[in-house]
Design a protein around this motif. Sequence first.
Motif, PDB file in Angstrom:
ATOM      1  N   MET A   1      25.506  -6.572  17.206  1.00 53.25           N
ATOM      2  CA  MET A   1      25.219  -8.023  16.846  1.00 53.25           C
ATOM      3  C   MET A   1      26.278  -9.104  17.008  1.00 53.25           C
ATOM      4  SD  MET A   1      24.738  -9.509  13.000  1.00 53.25           S
ATOM      5  CE  MET A   1      23.725  -8.196  12.370  1.00 53.25           C
ATOM      6  N   LYS A   2      25.822 -10.055  18.036  1.00 54.14           N
ATOM      7  CA  LYS A   2      26.999 -10.982  18.194  1.00 54.14           C
ATOM      8  C   LYS A   2      26.533 -12.351  17.603  1.00 54.14           C
ATOM      9  CE  LYS A   2      29.311 -13.504  22.006  1.00 54.14           C
ATOM     10  NZ  LYS A   2      29.621 -13.278  23.433  1.00 54.14           N
ATOM     11  N   ILE A   3      27.563 -12.905  16.938  1.00 53.48           N
ATOM     12  CA  ILE A   3      27.443 -14.353  16.320  1.00 53.48           C
ATOM     13  C   ILE A   3      28.355 -15.157  16.893  1.00 53.48           C
ATOM     14  CG2 ILE A   3      27.765 -15.420  14.049  1.00 53.48           C
ATOM     15  CD1 ILE A   3      25.584 -13.538  13.873  1.00 53.48           C
ATOM     16  N   LEU A   4      27.692 -16.416  17.035  1.00 47.04           N
ATOM     17  CA  LEU A   4      28.343 -17.498  17.629  1.00 47.04           C
ATOM     18  C   LEU A   4      28.524 -18.696  16.720  1.00 47.04           C
ATOM     19  CD1 LEU A   4      29.555 -18.987  20.179  1.00 47.04           C
ATOM     20  CD2 LEU A   4      27.098 -20.144  20.435  1.00 47.04           C
ATOM     21  N   ILE A   5      30.021 -18.974  16.228  1.00 43.57           N
ATOM     22  CA  ILE A   5      30.146 -19.960  15.251  1.00 43.57           C
ATOM     23  C   ILE A   5      30.581 -21.200  15.871  1.00 43.57           C
ATOM     24  CG2 ILE A   5      31.686 -20.721  13.456  1.00 43.57           C
ATOM     25  CD1 ILE A   5      32.174 -17.792  12.573  1.00 43.57           C
ATOM     26  N   SER A   6      29.705 -22.297  15.638  1.00 45.53           N
ATOM     27  CA  SER A   6      29.985 -23.563  16.441  1.00 45.53           C
ATOM     28  C   SER A   6      30.958 -24.215  15.234  1.00 45.53           C
ATOM     29  CB  SER A   6      28.746 -24.426  16.609  1.00 45.53           C
ATOM     30  OG  SER A   6      28.936 -25.554  17.132  1.00 45.53           O
ATOM     31  N   ALA A   7      32.191 -24.567  15.599  1.00 43.63           N
ATOM     32  CA  ALA A   7      32.931 -25.032  14.687  1.00 43.63           C
ATOM     33  C   ALA A   7      33.278 -26.615  14.669  1.00 43.63           C
ATOM     34  CB  ALA A   7      34.134 -24.187  14.280  1.00 43.63           C
ATOM     35  N   ASP A   8      32.793 -27.578  13.614  1.00 43.37           N
ATOM     36  CA  ASP A   8      33.226 -28.961  13.530  1.00 43.37           C
ATOM     37  C   ASP A   8      33.921 -29.133  12.325  1.00 43.37           C
ATOM     38  OD1 ASP A   8      33.093 -31.522  14.541  1.00 43.37           O
ATOM     39  OD2 ASP A   8      30.929 -31.732  14.130  1.00 43.37           O
ATOM     40  N   MET A   9      34.758 -30.340  12.457  1.00 39.29           N
ATOM     41  CA  MET A   9      35.877 -30.231  11.421  1.00 39.29           C
ATOM     42  C   MET A   9      35.492 -31.389  10.318  1.00 39.29           C
ATOM     43  SD  MET A   9      39.719 -31.154  12.169  1.00 39.29           S
ATOM     44  CE  MET A   9      40.884 -30.663  10.854  1.00 39.29           C
ATOM     45  N   GLU A  10      34.528 -32.418  10.494  1.00 35.41           N
ATOM     46  CA  GLU A  10      34.190 -33.367   9.590  1.00 35.41           C
ATOM     47  C   GLU A  10      33.709 -32.452   8.259  1.00 35.41           C
ATOM     48  OE1 GLU A  10      33.483 -33.747  12.597  1.00 35.41           O
ATOM     49  OE2 GLU A  10      34.335 -35.690  13.223  1.00 35.41           O
ATOM     50  N   GLY A  11      32.909 -31.659   8.569  1.00 33.09           N
ATOM     51  CA  GLY A  11      32.301 -31.030   7.176  1.00 33.09           C
ATOM     52  C   GLY A  11      33.152 -29.741   6.642  1.00 33.09           C
ATOM     53  N   ALA A  12      34.405 -29.719   7.096  1.00 32.31           N
ATOM     54  CA  ALA A  12      35.187 -28.832   6.477  1.00 32.31           C
ATOM     55  C   ALA A  12      35.805 -29.051   5.044  1.00 32.31           C
ATOM     56  CB  ALA A  12      36.568 -28.393   7.404  1.00 32.31           C
ATOM     57  N   THR A  13      36.139 -27.867   4.361  1.00 31.78           N
ATOM     58  CA  THR A  13      36.707 -28.165   3.160  1.00 31.78           C
ATOM     59  C   THR A  13      37.812 -28.946   2.795  1.00 31.78           C
ATOM     60  OG1 THR A  13      36.403 -25.735   2.595  1.00 31.78           O
ATOM     61  CG2 THR A  13      38.147 -26.742   1.351  1.00 31.78           C
ATOM     62  N   GLY A  14      37.828 -30.000   1.843  1.00 31.86           N
ATOM     63  CA  GLY A  14      38.700 -31.043   1.691  1.00 31.86           C
ATOM     64  C   GLY A  14      38.902 -32.175   2.581  1.00 31.86           C
ATOM     65  N   VAL A  15      38.258 -32.194   3.712  1.00 29.49           N
ATOM     66  CA  VAL A  15      38.056 -33.059   4.726  1.00 29.49           C
ATOM     67  C   VAL A  15      37.276 -34.513   4.429  1.00 29.49           C
ATOM     68  CG1 VAL A  15      37.256 -33.917   7.026  1.00 29.49           C
ATOM     69  CG2 VAL A  15      38.628 -31.823   6.801  1.00 29.49           C
ATOM     70  N   THR A  16      37.804 -35.656   4.141  1.00 37.90           N
ATOM     71  CA  THR A  16      37.057 -36.640   3.650  1.00 37.90           C
ATOM     72  C   THR A  16      37.228 -38.159   4.297  1.00 37.90           C
ATOM     73  OG1 THR A  16      38.553 -37.534   1.847  1.00 37.90           O
ATOM     74  CG2 THR A  16      36.891 -35.675   1.300  1.00 37.90           C
ATOM     75  N   TRP A  17      37.991 -38.136   5.137  1.00 35.81           N
ATOM     76  CA  TRP A  17      38.409 -39.576   5.844  1.00 35.81           C
ATOM     77  C   TRP A  17      39.005 -39.451   7.199  1.00 35.81           C
ATOM     78  CZ3 TRP A  17      43.078 -43.126   6.523  1.00 35.81           C
ATOM     79  CH2 TRP A  17      43.986 -42.157   6.331  1.00 35.81           C
ATOM     80  N   PRO A  18      38.858 -40.402   8.136  1.00 33.22           N
ATOM     81  CA  PRO A  18      39.024 -40.092   9.590  1.00 33.22           C
ATOM     82  C   PRO A  18      40.698 -39.520  10.033  1.00 33.22           C
ATOM     83  CG  PRO A  18      38.218 -42.394   9.225  1.00 33.22           C
ATOM     84  CD  PRO A  18      38.282 -41.861   7.764  1.00 33.22           C
ATOM     85  N   GLY A  19      41.665 -39.882   9.157  1.00 31.18           N
ATOM     86  CA  GLY A  19      42.774 -39.281   9.383  1.00 31.18           C
ATOM     87  C   GLY A  19      42.919 -37.575   9.185  1.00 31.18           C
ATOM     88  N   ASP A  20      41.947 -37.454   8.386  1.00 30.31           N
ATOM     89  CA  ASP A  20      41.867 -35.954   8.249  1.00 30.31           C
ATOM     90  C   ASP A  20      41.491 -35.093   9.552  1.00 30.31           C
ATOM     91  OD1 ASP A  20      42.514 -36.194   5.463  1.00 30.31           O
ATOM     92  OD2 ASP A  20      40.350 -36.054   4.745  1.00 30.31           O
ATOM     93  N   VAL A  21      40.745 -35.857  10.528  1.00 24.14           N
ATOM     94  CA  VAL A  21      40.155 -35.352  11.577  1.00 24.14           C
ATOM     95  C   VAL A  21      40.608 -36.050  13.041  1.00 24.14           C
ATOM     96  CG1 VAL A  21      38.023 -34.394  10.497  1.00 24.14           C
ATOM     97  CG2 VAL A  21      38.119 -36.670  11.444  1.00 24.14           C
ATOM     98  N   LEU A  22      41.606 -36.714  12.778  1.00 23.48           N
ATOM     99  CA  LEU A  22      42.283 -37.381  14.177  1.00 23.48           C
ATOM    100  C   LEU A  22      43.595 -36.543  14.689  1.00 23.48           C
ATOM    101  CD1 LEU A  22      42.034 -41.053  13.395  1.00 23.48           C
ATOM    102  CD2 LEU A  22      40.782 -39.803  14.997  1.00 23.48           C
ATOM    103  N   PRO A  23      43.340 -35.838  15.765  1.00 27.31           N
ATOM    104  CA  PRO A  23      44.183 -34.907  16.221  1.00 27.31           C
ATOM    105  C   PRO A  23      45.628 -35.945  16.290  1.00 27.31           C
ATOM    106  CG  PRO A  23      42.296 -34.646  17.390  1.00 27.31           C
ATOM    107  CD  PRO A  23      42.053 -35.758  16.435  1.00 27.31           C
TER     108      PRO A  23
END
Length: 277
Positions: free
Chosen positions: A1-23
Amino acid sequence: MKILISADMEGATGVTWPGDVLPGTPQWERCRGLFTSDVNAAAVGFFEGGADEVLVNEAHWSMRNLLLEDLDERVEMLTGRHKSLSMVEGVQHGDVDGIAFVGYHAGAGMEGVLAHTYLANQITGVWLNDVRASEGLLNAHVAAEYGVPVVLVTGDDLACEDALGYAPEALKVAVKDHVSRYAAVCRTPNRTAADIRAAAKEAAPLAVRQEPQNTGPYTVAVEFDAEHLAMAVTVVPGVTRIGERKVAYTADTMYEGIRTFKAVTTIASSAVEEQYG
Ligand SMILES: [Zn+2]
């Protein structure tokens, strides 16, 4: 069984504002660890549920956020950008049994922590065949075209609610509760990792490849926050203006539909001026 995880950052634990997700920002550096923890928890849960392979496809911004060195050694990770299917790259080769959307968020114009669809601000709404669309909904249609079911969705509570519409069977884990676009009641990474891991284990048996579904044609409408962006994207073949700030196009397949969407968003973002938008 193969699983693909599409991983986005805005919905991650603790993330709530632009600075949290701006490289490049200090907060992003910190939040990369929280994001990696969510993704790793999902991968470990899927292995516990019987997966032999887990491929993680980075789907946020420049697609270079996760800390490879902190992932379970059985995981493989596709990092970097310019990929045929963008956020769900890897789903198209006939070897994926189920897909997970980790760190997802509500769509443009919807209520939700850091809600948006591809562009942070310039897109105010997207509709797929007249249904308001989030990235999750668009990507679920792409996956369905390859017969791959969405088995797990994580994000804020409203991302999970959104997923009820496009993946009713999938397990959902809310890692935070929406308060406003830039505020949430967050749970700690230890707790969310345990929740995600348990849900992924439970979701693994749902990863059963199905007959490819094509429910096309697909009409995609995109509304911008400024008139000139609608004008600019009409250079994409097939994209026509249907309102002052709105365009639409029709595609026979979601493969074509999501690729045209990528072209539209790329051109729109390059048409934004620093001061006037
Ligand atoms: Zn996103």
